[in-house]
Design a protein around this motif. Structure first.
Motif, PDB file in Angstrom:
ATOM      1  N   TYR A   1    -146.473  65.063   4.959  1.00 10.68           N
ATOM      2  CA  TYR A   1    -146.344  63.736   5.525  1.00 10.68           C
ATOM      3  C   TYR A   1    -147.668  63.015   5.326  1.00 10.68           C
ATOM      4  CZ  TYR A   1    -141.973  64.800   7.993  1.00 10.68           C
ATOM      5  OH  TYR A   1    -140.669  65.123   8.302  1.00 10.68           O
TER       6      TYR A   1
ATOM      7  N   LEU B   1    -142.640  60.684   5.401  1.00 14.19           N
ATOM      8  CA  LEU B   1    -142.481  61.840   4.531  1.00 14.19           C
ATOM      9  C   LEU B   1    -142.955  61.509   3.127  1.00 14.19           C
ATOM     10  CD1 LEU B   1    -141.227  64.746   4.356  1.00 14.19           C
ATOM     11  CD2 LEU B   1    -139.211  63.613   3.396  1.00 14.19           C
TER      12      LEU B   1
ATOM     13  N   GLU C   1    -154.377  59.933   5.962  1.00 13.06           N
ATOM     14  CA  GLU C   1    -154.403  61.297   6.470  1.00 13.06           C
ATOM     15  C   GLU C   1    -153.106  61.981   6.066  1.00 13.06           C
ATOM     16  OE1 GLU C   1    -155.606  61.712  10.515  1.00 13.06           O
ATOM     17  OE2 GLU C   1    -156.160  63.801  10.167  1.00 13.06           O
TER      18      GLU C   1
ATOM     19  N   GLN D   1    -150.050  59.597   6.673  1.00 13.25           N
ATOM     20  CA  GLN D   1    -150.246  58.576   7.707  1.00 13.25           C
ATOM     21  C   GLN D   1    -151.306  57.609   7.218  1.00 13.25           C
ATOM     22  OE1 GLN D   1    -151.704  59.965  11.534  1.00 13.25           O
ATOM     23  NE2 GLN D   1    -150.529  58.399  12.598  1.00 13.25           N
TER      24      GLN D   1
ATOM     25  N   PHE E   1    -150.624  65.393   6.267  1.00 16.45           N
ATOM     26  CA  PHE E   1    -150.249  66.532   7.103  1.00 16.45           C
ATOM     27  C   PHE E   1    -149.261  67.427   6.372  1.00 16.45           C
ATOM     28  CE2 PHE E   1    -152.101  65.337  11.154  1.00 16.45           C
ATOM     29  CZ  PHE E   1    -152.230  63.963  11.057  1.00 16.45           C
TER      30      PHE E   1
ATOM     31  N   PHE F   1    -146.899  71.468  12.450  1.00 17.67           N
ATOM     32  CA  PHE F   1    -147.762  70.639  11.625  1.00 17.67           C
ATOM     33  C   PHE F   1    -149.168  71.218  11.552  1.00 17.67           C
ATOM     34  CE2 PHE F   1    -145.506  66.708  10.562  1.00 17.67           C
ATOM     35  CZ  PHE F   1    -144.390  66.793  11.366  1.00 17.67           C
ATOM     36  N   GLY F   2    -149.822  71.005  10.405  1.00 11.53           N
ATOM     37  CA  GLY F   2    -151.225  71.336  10.274  1.00 11.53           C
ATOM     38  C   GLY F   2    -152.098  70.300  10.938  1.00 11.53           C
ATOM     39  N   ALA F   3    -153.391  70.554  10.920  1.00  8.34           N
ATOM     40  CA  ALA F   3    -154.346  69.673  11.599  1.00  8.34           C
ATOM     41  C   ALA F   3    -154.601  68.384  10.829  1.00  8.34           C
ATOM     42  CB  ALA F   3    -155.661  70.409  11.834  1.00  8.34           C
ATOM     43  N   GLY F   4    -154.180  68.342   9.590  1.00 11.75           N
ATOM     44  CA  GLY F   4    -154.347  67.131   8.799  1.00 11.75           C
ATOM     45  C   GLY F   4    -155.597  67.152   7.946  1.00 11.75           C
TER      46      GLY F   4
ATOM     47  N   LEU G   1    -146.432  58.108  10.636  1.00 12.39           N
ATOM     48  CA  LEU G   1    -146.275  59.132   9.604  1.00 12.39           C
ATOM     49  C   LEU G   1    -145.011  58.882   8.801  1.00 12.39           C
ATOM     50  CD1 LEU G   1    -147.937  60.788  11.913  1.00 12.39           C
ATOM     51  CD2 LEU G   1    -147.259  62.732  10.524  1.00 12.39           C
TER      52      LEU G   1
ATOM     53  N   PHE H   1    -143.251  70.680   4.087  1.00 10.72           N
ATOM     54  CA  PHE H   1    -143.283  69.228   4.043  1.00 10.72           C
ATOM     55  C   PHE H   1    -144.731  68.748   3.905  1.00 10.72           C
ATOM     56  CE2 PHE H   1    -138.989  68.781   5.926  1.00 10.72           C
ATOM     57  CZ  PHE H   1    -138.852  70.020   6.530  1.00 10.72           C
TER      58      PHE H   1
ATOM     59  N   LYS I   1    -140.776  67.149   0.283  1.00 11.87           N
ATOM     60  CA  LYS I   1    -140.402  68.351   1.007  1.00 11.87           C
ATOM     61  C   LYS I   1    -139.839  69.392   0.056  1.00 11.87           C
ATOM     62  CE  LYS I   1    -135.864  66.537   2.479  1.00 11.87           C
ATOM     63  NZ  LYS I   1    -135.053  66.133   3.667  1.00 11.87           N
TER      64      LYS I   1
ATOM     65  N   THR J   1    -140.560  72.691  13.684  1.00 12.27           N
ATOM     66  CA  THR J   1    -141.524  72.271  12.676  1.00 12.27           C
ATOM     67  C   THR J   1    -142.929  72.358  13.244  1.00 12.27           C
ATOM     68  OG1 THR J   1    -139.903  70.780  11.702  1.00 12.27           O
ATOM     69  CG2 THR J   1    -142.203  70.396  11.145  1.00 12.27           C
TER      70      THR J   1
END
Lengths: 117, 113
Positions: B36, B46, B88, B38, B90, B103-106, B44, B34, B49, B101
Protein backbone atom coordinates in the motif's frame (compact mmCIF):
# COMPACT_ATOMS: atom_id res chain seq x y z
CA UNK A 1 -19.85 8.99 -1.68
CA UNK A 2 -17.00 7.92 -3.86
CA UNK A 3 -14.71 6.78 -1.08
CA UNK A 4 -14.39 6.13 2.62
CA UNK A 5 -14.92 9.27 4.64
CA UNK A 6 -13.95 9.95 8.22
CA UNK A 7 -14.81 12.73 10.61
CA UNK A 8 -13.50 14.78 12.17
CA UNK A 9 -10.25 15.11 10.27
CA UNK A 10 -8.57 16.45 13.38
CA UNK A 11 -9.52 16.20 17.03
CA UNK A 12 -7.75 17.78 19.96
CA UNK A 13 -8.95 16.76 23.37
CA UNK A 14 -7.88 16.89 26.98
CA UNK A 15 -6.68 13.88 28.86
CA UNK A 16 -9.58 12.06 30.48
CA UNK A 17 -12.22 13.17 27.99
CA UNK A 18 -14.16 10.78 25.76
CA UNK A 19 -13.97 11.04 21.97
CA UNK A 20 -15.97 9.60 19.10
CA UNK A 21 -14.56 9.05 15.65
CA UNK A 22 -16.81 8.38 12.71
CA UNK A 23 -16.33 6.34 9.56
CA UNK A 24 -18.57 6.18 6.49
CA UNK A 25 -17.53 3.21 4.34
CA UNK A 26 -18.03 2.85 0.63
CA UNK A 27 -21.63 2.00 -0.13
CA UNK A 28 -22.12 -1.73 -0.52
CA UNK A 29 -18.93 -2.71 1.28
CA UNK A 30 -19.72 -5.29 3.90
CA UNK A 31 -16.42 -5.21 5.74
CA UNK A 32 -15.09 -2.33 7.82
CA UNK A 33 -11.77 -2.06 9.67
CA UNK A 34 -10.29 0.37 12.16
CA UNK A 35 -6.52 0.84 12.41
CA UNK A 36 -4.28 3.12 14.43
CA UNK A 37 -1.18 4.69 12.96
CA UNK A 38 1.26 6.15 15.44
CA UNK A 39 4.37 8.13 14.57
CA UNK A 40 7.02 5.75 13.33
CA UNK A 41 4.76 2.75 13.75
CA UNK A 42 3.00 0.56 11.25
CA UNK A 43 -0.71 0.14 11.05
CA UNK A 44 -2.07 -1.36 14.21
CA UNK A 45 -5.25 -3.36 13.69
CA UNK A 46 -7.99 -2.43 16.14
CA UNK A 47 -11.31 -3.96 15.15
CA UNK A 48 -13.08 -5.52 12.19
CA UNK A 49 -16.76 -5.73 11.24
CA UNK A 50 -18.15 -8.08 8.61
CA UNK A 51 -21.82 -7.99 7.83
CA UNK A 52 -23.92 -9.14 10.76
CA UNK A 53 -21.19 -11.25 12.32
CA UNK A 54 -19.80 -10.47 15.73
CA UNK A 55 -16.91 -8.03 15.33
CA UNK A 56 -13.31 -9.12 15.78
CA UNK A 57 -12.15 -6.93 18.65
CA UNK A 58 -8.83 -8.66 19.14
CA UNK A 59 -6.82 -5.55 18.33
CA UNK A 60 -8.42 -3.14 20.79
CA UNK A 61 -5.63 -2.06 23.17
CA UNK A 62 -7.79 -1.64 26.27
CA UNK A 63 -11.38 -1.63 27.45
CA UNK A 64 -11.41 2.13 27.01
CA UNK A 65 -11.76 1.46 23.28
CA UNK A 66 -15.01 0.34 21.72
CA UNK A 67 -16.65 0.49 18.32
CA UNK A 68 -20.00 -0.11 16.81
CA UNK A 69 -21.40 -0.29 13.36
CA UNK A 70 -25.02 0.65 12.92
CA UNK A 71 -27.11 -0.81 10.15
CA UNK A 72 -24.09 -2.38 8.55
CA UNK A 73 -22.83 0.98 7.37
CA UNK A 74 -21.51 3.84 9.49
CA UNK A 75 -19.12 2.98 12.29
CA UNK A 76 -18.13 4.90 15.39
CA UNK A 77 -14.93 4.30 17.34
CA UNK A 78 -15.16 5.55 20.90
CA UNK A 79 -12.24 6.14 23.20
CA UNK A 80 -13.14 6.76 26.83
CA UNK A 81 -10.96 8.58 29.34
CA UNK A 82 -8.38 9.40 26.69
CA UNK A 83 -4.69 9.19 27.52
CA UNK A 84 -1.77 10.90 25.85
CA UNK A 85 -0.61 7.61 24.40
CA UNK A 86 -3.89 7.46 22.46
CA UNK A 87 -2.63 10.28 20.25
CA UNK A 88 -2.39 8.88 16.73
CA UNK A 89 -4.07 8.85 13.36
CA UNK A 90 -7.07 6.55 13.35
CA UNK A 91 -7.76 5.02 9.96
CA UNK A 92 -10.88 3.34 8.72
CA UNK A 93 -11.00 1.03 5.71
CA UNK A 94 -13.72 -0.93 3.97
CA UNK A 95 -13.75 -3.74 1.48
CA UNK A 96 -16.34 -5.35 -0.71
CA UNK A 97 -16.55 -8.87 0.71
CA UNK A 98 -14.26 -8.77 3.63
CA UNK A 99 -12.86 -11.50 5.76
CA UNK A 100 -9.64 -10.59 7.48
CA UNK A 101 -7.84 -13.03 5.25
CA UNK A 102 -9.61 -11.85 2.15
CA UNK A 103 -7.68 -10.85 -0.89
CA UNK A 104 -10.12 -8.00 -1.39
CA UNK A 105 -8.59 -4.58 -1.60
CA UNK A 106 -9.07 -2.40 1.44
CA UNK A 107 -10.05 1.18 0.69
CA UNK A 108 -8.84 3.60 3.32
CA UNK A 109 -10.29 6.85 4.55
CA UNK A 110 -8.11 9.91 5.13
CA UNK A 111 -7.98 9.29 8.84
CA UNK A 112 -8.69 11.25 11.98
CA UNK A 113 -5.69 12.78 13.71
CA UNK A 114 -6.29 12.60 17.45
CA UNK A 115 -4.20 14.67 19.81
CA UNK A 116 -4.63 14.19 23.52
CA UNK A 117 -3.17 17.02 25.58
CA UNK B 1 1.45 -16.45 13.33
CA UNK B 2 2.36 -13.90 10.73
CA UNK B 3 4.64 -10.91 10.70
CA UNK B 4 6.16 -8.52 8.22
CA UNK B 5 9.41 -6.59 8.38
CA UNK B 6 10.26 -3.64 6.21
CA UNK B 7 13.97 -2.99 6.10
CA UNK B 8 14.72 0.70 6.28
CA UNK B 9 12.30 3.23 7.67
CA UNK B 10 13.65 5.79 5.19
CA UNK B 11 14.97 5.32 1.66
CA UNK B 12 16.33 8.13 -0.48
CA UNK B 13 16.92 7.86 -4.23
CA UNK B 14 17.66 10.28 -7.01
CA UNK B 15 15.08 10.95 -9.68
CA UNK B 16 15.49 8.37 -12.43
CA UNK B 17 17.22 5.86 -10.18
CA UNK B 18 16.00 2.40 -9.25
CA UNK B 19 13.60 2.18 -6.34
CA UNK B 20 13.93 -0.88 -4.10
CA UNK B 21 11.85 -1.17 -0.95
CA UNK B 22 12.40 -4.33 1.02
CA UNK B 23 9.79 -6.48 2.69
CA UNK B 24 10.25 -9.83 4.38
CA UNK B 25 7.42 -11.80 5.84
CA UNK B 26 6.85 -14.68 8.14
CA UNK B 27 3.82 -16.91 7.71
CA UNK B 28 2.93 -20.41 8.80
CA UNK B 29 0.61 -20.78 5.81
CA UNK B 30 0.81 -19.60 2.20
CA UNK B 31 0.61 -15.84 2.40
CA UNK B 32 -1.19 -13.14 0.54
CA UNK B 33 1.01 -10.08 0.25
CA UNK B 34 0.22 -6.44 -0.39
CA UNK B 35 1.92 -3.13 -0.91
CA UNK B 36 0.00 0.00 0.00
CA UNK B 37 1.13 3.58 -0.60
CA UNK B 38 0.28 6.68 1.39
CA UNK B 39 0.93 9.96 -0.38
CA UNK B 40 1.33 13.08 1.77
CA UNK B 41 -1.95 14.08 3.37
CA UNK B 42 -3.81 11.26 1.64
CA UNK B 43 -5.19 7.93 2.69
CA UNK B 44 -3.59 4.58 1.99
CA UNK B 45 -4.26 2.99 -1.36
CA UNK B 46 -3.42 -0.40 -2.77
CA UNK B 47 -0.37 -0.47 -5.00
CA UNK B 48 -0.37 -4.18 -5.80
CA UNK B 49 -1.11 -7.57 -4.30
CA UNK B 50 0.05 -11.17 -4.57
CA UNK B 51 -2.60 -13.83 -4.11
CA UNK B 52 -0.88 -17.06 -5.14
CA UNK B 53 -1.01 -16.50 -8.88
CA UNK B 54 1.96 -15.11 -10.80
CA UNK B 55 4.95 -14.44 -8.57
CA UNK B 56 5.79 -11.19 -10.36
CA UNK B 57 3.03 -8.73 -9.68
CA UNK B 58 2.64 -5.46 -11.49
CA UNK B 59 0.92 -2.54 -9.85
CA UNK B 60 0.02 1.03 -10.53
CA UNK B 61 2.50 3.78 -11.42
CA UNK B 62 5.12 1.39 -12.79
CA UNK B 63 5.75 -0.48 -9.54
CA UNK B 64 6.14 -4.22 -9.35
CA UNK B 65 6.98 -6.77 -6.71
CA UNK B 66 8.21 -10.33 -6.85
CA UNK B 67 7.16 -13.03 -4.41
CA UNK B 68 10.15 -15.19 -3.52
CA UNK B 69 9.13 -18.01 -1.26
CA UNK B 70 12.68 -19.25 -0.69
CA UNK B 71 13.67 -15.82 0.59
CA UNK B 72 10.31 -15.04 2.25
CA UNK B 73 10.48 -11.70 0.49
CA UNK B 74 8.17 -9.42 -1.44
CA UNK B 75 10.36 -6.48 -2.38
CA UNK B 76 8.88 -3.53 -4.25
CA UNK B 77 10.74 -2.09 -7.22
CA UNK B 78 10.42 0.59 -9.85
CA UNK B 79 13.06 1.03 -12.56
CA UNK B 80 13.05 4.82 -12.55
CA UNK B 81 11.95 6.99 -9.65
CA UNK B 82 9.81 10.04 -10.20
CA UNK B 83 9.37 12.93 -7.83
CA UNK B 84 5.71 11.99 -7.47
CA UNK B 85 6.72 8.63 -5.98
CA UNK B 86 7.71 10.30 -2.73
CA UNK B 87 5.40 8.72 -0.19
CA UNK B 88 5.23 6.15 2.57
CA UNK B 89 4.97 2.54 1.51
CA UNK B 90 3.53 -0.26 3.61
CA UNK B 91 3.95 -3.96 3.08
CA UNK B 92 1.22 -6.22 4.48
CA UNK B 93 0.61 -9.94 4.83
CA UNK B 94 -2.51 -12.00 5.31
CA UNK B 95 -3.52 -15.54 4.45
CA UNK B 96 -6.43 -17.61 3.38
CA UNK B 97 -7.13 -19.32 6.66
CA UNK B 98 -8.58 -16.65 8.90
CA UNK B 99 -5.46 -14.61 9.54
CA UNK B 100 -5.92 -10.88 9.86
CA UNK B 101 -3.89 -8.52 7.71
CA UNK B 102 -0.65 -7.46 9.38
CA UNK B 103 1.05 -4.27 8.22
CA UNK B 104 4.73 -3.41 8.38
CA UNK B 105 6.06 -0.26 9.97
CA UNK B 106 6.34 1.48 6.62
CA UNK B 107 9.17 2.89 4.54
CA UNK B 108 9.25 6.54 3.65
CA UNK B 109 10.63 7.12 0.16
CA UNK B 110 12.37 10.38 -0.62
CA UNK B 111 13.14 11.29 -4.24
CA UNK B 112 15.89 13.84 -4.88
CA UNK B 113 15.95 16.02 -7.97
Amino acid sequence: GAGVSQSPSNKVTEKGKDVELRCDPISGHTALYWYRQSLGQGLEFLIYFQGNSAPDKSGLPSDRFSAERTGGSVSTLTIQRTQQEDSAVYLCASSLEGGLASTDTQYFGPGTRLTVL
Amino acid sequence: AQSVTQLGSHVSVSEGALVLLRCNYSSSVPPYLFWYVQYPNQGLQLLLKYTSAATLVKGINGFEAEFKKSETSFHLTKPSAHMSDAAEYFCAVSASFGFKTIFGAGTRLFVKA
